[in-house]
Write a protein that holds these residues in place. Structure first.
Motif, PDB file in Angstrom:
ATOM      1  N   SER A  76       0.841  -1.197   0.000  1.00 43.77           N
ATOM      2  CA  SER A  76       0.000   0.000   0.000  1.00 43.77           C
ATOM      3  C   SER A  76       0.874   1.244   0.000  1.00 43.77           C
ATOM      4  O   SER A  76       2.073   1.194   0.310  1.00 43.77           O
ATOM      5  N   GLY A  77       0.234   2.370  -0.309  1.00 41.12           N
ATOM      6  CA  GLY A  77       0.945   3.635  -0.226  1.00 41.12           C
ATOM      7  C   GLY A  77       1.344   3.952   1.198  1.00 41.12           C
ATOM      8  O   GLY A  77       2.393   4.563   1.442  1.00 41.12           O
ATOM      9  N   GLY A  78       0.528   3.537   2.173  1.00 41.75           N
ATOM     10  CA  GLY A  78       0.876   3.736   3.574  1.00 41.75           C
ATOM     11  C   GLY A  78       2.131   2.984   3.963  1.00 41.75           C
ATOM     12  O   GLY A  78       2.947   3.474   4.754  1.00 41.75           O
ATOM     13  N   ASP A  79       2.318   1.792   3.396  1.00 40.39           N
ATOM     14  CA  ASP A  79       3.550   1.034   3.649  1.00 40.39           C
ATOM     15  C   ASP A  79       4.763   1.798   3.136  1.00 40.39           C
ATOM     16  O   ASP A  79       5.815   1.827   3.787  1.00 40.39           O
ATOM     17  N   ILE A  80       4.634   2.405   1.972  1.00 42.26           N
ATOM     18  CA  ILE A  80       5.745   3.172   1.411  1.00 42.26           C
ATOM     19  C   ILE A  80       6.085   4.355   2.295  1.00 42.26           C
ATOM     20  O   ILE A  80       7.252   4.619   2.602  1.00 42.26           O
ATOM     21  N   VAL A  81       5.065   5.074   2.742  1.00 33.64           N
ATOM     22  CA  VAL A  81       5.295   6.217   3.633  1.00 33.64           C
ATOM     23  C   VAL A  81       5.963   5.756   4.924  1.00 33.64           C
ATOM     24  O   VAL A  81       6.886   6.406   5.433  1.00 33.64           O
ATOM     25  N   ALA A  82       5.515   4.628   5.476  1.00 30.73           N
ATOM     26  CA  ALA A  82       6.112   4.102   6.706  1.00 30.73           C
ATOM     27  C   ALA A  82       7.585   3.771   6.497  1.00 30.73           C
ATOM     28  O   ALA A  82       8.432   4.061   7.360  1.00 30.73           O
ATOM     29  N   ALA A  83       7.926   3.153   5.360  1.00 33.33           N
ATOM     30  CA  ALA A  83       9.314   2.803   5.078  1.00 33.33           C
ATOM     31  C   ALA A  83      10.185   4.055   4.969  1.00 33.33           C
ATOM     32  O   ALA A  83      11.311   4.094   5.482  1.00 33.33           O
ATOM     33  N   LEU A  84       9.682   5.074   4.316  1.00 27.71           N
ATOM     34  CA  LEU A  84      10.436   6.325   4.185  1.00 27.71           C
ATOM     35  C   LEU A  84      10.637   6.985   5.542  1.00 27.71           C
ATOM     36  O   LEU A  84      11.719   7.495   5.845  1.00 27.71           O
ATOM     37  N   ALA A  85       9.610   6.972   6.363  1.00 28.06           N
ATOM     38  CA  ALA A  85       9.718   7.562   7.696  1.00 28.06           C
ATOM     39  C   ALA A  85      10.699   6.782   8.571  1.00 28.06           C
ATOM     40  O   ALA A  85      11.379   7.364   9.424  1.00 28.06           O
ATOM     41  N   ALA A  86      10.787   5.478   8.353  1.00 25.15           N
ATOM     42  CA  ALA A  86      11.665   4.631   9.157  1.00 25.15           C
ATOM     43  C   ALA A  86      13.128   4.722   8.741  1.00 25.15           C
ATOM     44  O   ALA A  86      13.990   4.162   9.422  1.00 25.15           O
ATOM     45  N   GLY A  87      13.406   5.398   7.627  1.00 24.18           N
ATOM     46  CA  GLY A  87      14.798   5.598   7.257  1.00 24.18           C
ATOM     47  C   GLY A  87      15.161   5.276   5.824  1.00 24.18           C
ATOM     48  O   GLY A  87      16.312   5.449   5.418  1.00 24.18           O
ATOM     49  N   ALA A  88      14.213   4.797   5.028  1.00 24.22           N
ATOM     50  CA  ALA A  88      14.507   4.504   3.625  1.00 24.22           C
ATOM     51  C   ALA A  88      14.474   5.774   2.790  1.00 24.22           C
ATOM     52  O   ALA A  88      13.715   6.708   3.085  1.00 24.22           O
ATOM     53  N   ASP A  89      15.277   5.791   1.732  1.00 30.33           N
ATOM     54  CA  ASP A  89      15.233   6.888   0.759  1.00 30.33           C
ATOM     55  C   ASP A  89      14.283   6.566  -0.385  1.00 30.33           C
ATOM     56  O   ASP A  89      13.820   7.476  -1.084  1.00 30.33           O
ATOM     57  N   PHE A  90      13.998   5.275  -0.558  1.00 29.31           N
ATOM     58  CA  PHE A  90      13.246   4.828  -1.728  1.00 29.31           C
ATOM     59  C   PHE A  90      12.722   3.440  -1.426  1.00 29.31           C
ATOM     60  O   PHE A  90      13.153   2.793  -0.459  1.00 29.31           O
ATOM     61  N   THR A  91      11.799   2.954  -2.240  1.00 28.03           N
ATOM     62  CA  THR A  91      11.241   1.614  -2.058  1.00 28.03           C
ATOM     63  C   THR A  91      11.103   0.919  -3.407  1.00 28.03           C
ATOM     64  O   THR A  91      11.102   1.564  -4.459  1.00 28.03           O
ATOM     65  N   LEU A  92      10.959  -0.388  -3.364  1.00 25.92           N
ATOM     66  CA  LEU A  92      10.688  -1.188  -4.559  1.00 25.92           C
ATOM     67  C   LEU A  92       9.499  -2.104  -4.294  1.00 25.92           C
ATOM     68  O   LEU A  92       9.321  -2.590  -3.176  1.00 25.92           O
ATOM     69  N   ILE A  93       8.696  -2.335  -5.330  1.00 33.71           N
ATOM     70  CA  ILE A  93       7.569  -3.252  -5.217  1.00 33.71           C
ATOM     71  C   ILE A  93       7.728  -4.398  -6.200  1.00 33.71           C
ATOM     72  O   ILE A  93       8.132  -4.196  -7.340  1.00 33.71           O
ATOM     73  N   GLY A  94       7.426  -5.605  -5.754  1.00 33.26           N
ATOM     74  CA  GLY A  94       7.433  -6.768  -6.618  1.00 33.26           C
ATOM     75  C   GLY A  94       6.043  -7.342  -6.759  1.00 33.26           C
ATOM     76  O   GLY A  94       5.393  -7.207  -7.794  1.00 33.26           O
ATOM     77  N   ARG A  95       5.544  -7.972  -5.687  1.00 26.05           N
ATOM     78  CA  ARG A  95       4.212  -8.579  -5.763  1.00 26.05           C
ATOM     79  C   ARG A  95       3.136  -7.556  -6.109  1.00 26.05           C
ATOM     80  O   ARG A  95       2.230  -7.846  -6.894  1.00 26.05           O
ATOM     81  N   ALA A  96       3.191  -6.379  -5.526  1.00 23.59           N
ATOM     82  CA  ALA A  96       2.147  -5.376  -5.772  1.00 23.59           C
ATOM     83  C   ALA A  96       2.041  -5.052  -7.257  1.00 23.59           C
ATOM     84  O   ALA A  96       0.942  -4.865  -7.795  1.00 23.59           O
ATOM     85  N   TYR A  97       3.176  -4.987  -7.917  1.00 18.00           N
ATOM     86  CA  TYR A  97       3.194  -4.742  -9.371  1.00 18.00           C
ATOM     87  C   TYR A  97       2.687  -5.956 -10.135  1.00 18.00           C
ATOM     88  O   TYR A  97       1.896  -5.840 -11.087  1.00 18.00           O
ATOM     89  N   LEU A  98       3.104  -7.146  -9.711  1.00 20.66           N
ATOM     90  CA  LEU A  98       2.708  -8.361 -10.431  1.00 20.66           C
ATOM     91  C   LEU A  98       1.226  -8.673 -10.268  1.00 20.66           C
ATOM     92  O   LEU A  98       0.609  -9.228 -11.183  1.00 20.66           O
TER      93      LEU A  98
END
Length: 411
Positions: free
Chosen positions: A335-357
């Motif tokens: 979800s988009g919320g997961d991406i925001v959580a990852a960025l807040a936790a210290g990531a600069d960027f994210t990648l999706i695999g299953r969500a895209y597939l």
């Protein structure tokens, strides 16, 4: 309570039937409001073996579940009375601008999910202004992806083979085709035990049995595409008809070490991204050998079971490598919320695999577009609701349970 007979004009305003859309794929995808909705559609439209190759994990699938559990446990710390009328999702990663803080991860056997395969992903990525990663085990060649999506920011993912000259050839081809970054995956000395694939008899090319034919028979669109497009196989190298796990194990090199990473740095002039980092000490060592960015990942729960959960270990890795190192997170994002959580936790960027597939299986290129639309909308809404207007603003202060998450990662 007095009653009356309703007026026709009042009923006419209440009864609003949607116009019939003759494009049934578009109509089907329009009803999907979440990635989970796309997953439900995908499960109905592709054979079991293809769906479970995407959906499954390794061994008892503990890592697969724990990746999701970590995101589900996230608690945001919203701030109110902020002007959030405009949200900027742009960021920069691996030397390139990205319109969203998410890219498409490298995935193998992609044309098994839908005949449009990697081309659909690359073209959708170009349309949304994000990077697309092509796997060594891709079913479309390096050159075809470059030709079909010339405007995409393209990354090539490499499994460093025992046969180093063949690996070097792939690197040279990617460089010649204009791929801007090389992702080397390092969490695969051998293939994890993927029991769903074993039960489903996953081979490449697919082996047709009475069971697989029956399973595909009530998915006519997938079956038609499979029969009327080019034969399915690994496009960047020649493989034999055998199980996917067996093919993978002939390619993976259990002797891979830090010296090999230094060799890659010498032979690749672009951005070098190392994927599969799960500890702070490894992160420090890999950066010291010339990596430009790291992907904190447990391979989506498809390799080591009971592996560290990327979201939980991310703060520890960030503390070890400092603020300047580029950290990308994958595994478990739905979800988009997961991406925001990852960025807040210290990531600069994210990648999706299953969500895209899931989007690809649900509707080809249109399905990938729908998946990215959903994520973009959700990211925007979540950021507005926590009082943030740009990716650069996100930090640990926006997560209430980040300290507990860090402690769990260390413990």
């Amino acid at each position: 309570m007095k009653r009356r007979i309703p007026q026709y004009s009042e009923l006419r305003e209440l009864v609003q039937f949607k116009a019939f859309d003759p494009d049934r794929r578009r109509a089907r995808l329009a009803r999907a409001n979440t990635i989970a909705d796309l997953r439900d559609i995908a499960k109905r439209r592709v054979p079991t073996a293809a769906f479970e190759y995407v959906d499954g994990g390794s061994f008892a699938e503990h890592s697969l579940r724990r990746n999701r559990d970590a995101f589900d446990a996230v608690e945001f710390n919203p701030r109110v009375l902020r002007d959030v009328s405009a949200v900027d999702l742009r960021t920069k990663i691996a030397g390139a601008e990205a319109a969203l803080p998410v890219g498409i991860a490298p995935t193998g056997l992609t044309r098994l999910m839908h005949a449009e395969g990697e081309v659909a992903g690359a073209q959708a990525a170009a349309s949304f202004g994000i990077p697309f990663s092509l796997s060594t085990m891709g079913t479309v060649s390096i050159e075809e992806v470059a030709r079909e999506a010339p405007d995409a920011e393209r990354w090539f993912q490499l499994y460093l083979w025992k046969d180093r000259p063949r690996s070097l050839d792939l690197i040279r081809r990617a460089e010649a085709a204009g791929f801007g970054a090389l992702i080397v995956t390092v969490d695969t000395p051998v293939s994890g035990a993927r029991h769903r694939d074993t039960r489903n008899g996953m081979t490449l090319p697919p082996t047709l049995t009475a069971k697989t034919i029956l399973d595909a028979s009530y998915r006519p669109e997938w079956w038609f595409n499979f029969l009327t497009t080019k034969p399915l196989g690994f496009a960047n190298f020649e493989g034999e008809r055998t199980s996917v796990a067996e093919q993978v194990n002939t390619m993976f090199d259990p002797s891979l070490n830090l010296d090999d990473l230094a060799w890659l740095r010498e032979n690749w002039s672009g951005e070098l991204i190392v994927k599969g980092i799960q500890s702070a000490s490894d992160a420090v060592d890999v950066l010291a050998r010339g990596a430009d960015a790291l992907v904190v990942s447990n391979h989506g729960g498809r390799q080591l079971d009971r592996a560290p959960v990327p979201l939980k270990v991310l703060p520890e890795i960030r503390a070890a490598v400092g603020s300047e190192a580029q950290l990308i997170l994958d595994s478990g994002i739905m979800s988009g919320g997961d991406i925001v959580a990852a960025l807040a936790a210290g990531a600069d960027f994210t990648l999706i695999g299953r969500a895209y597939l899931y989007g690809l299986m649900a509707g080809g290129r249109q399905g990938v577009d729908r998946a990215l639309e959903i994520l973009r909308t959700e990211m925007t809404l979540v950021m507005q609701l926590i009082g943030v207007t740009s990716v650069a603003e996100l930090g640990p202060e926006h997560l209430r349970n980040l300290a507990r998450t860090t402690q769990e990662a260390r413990g």
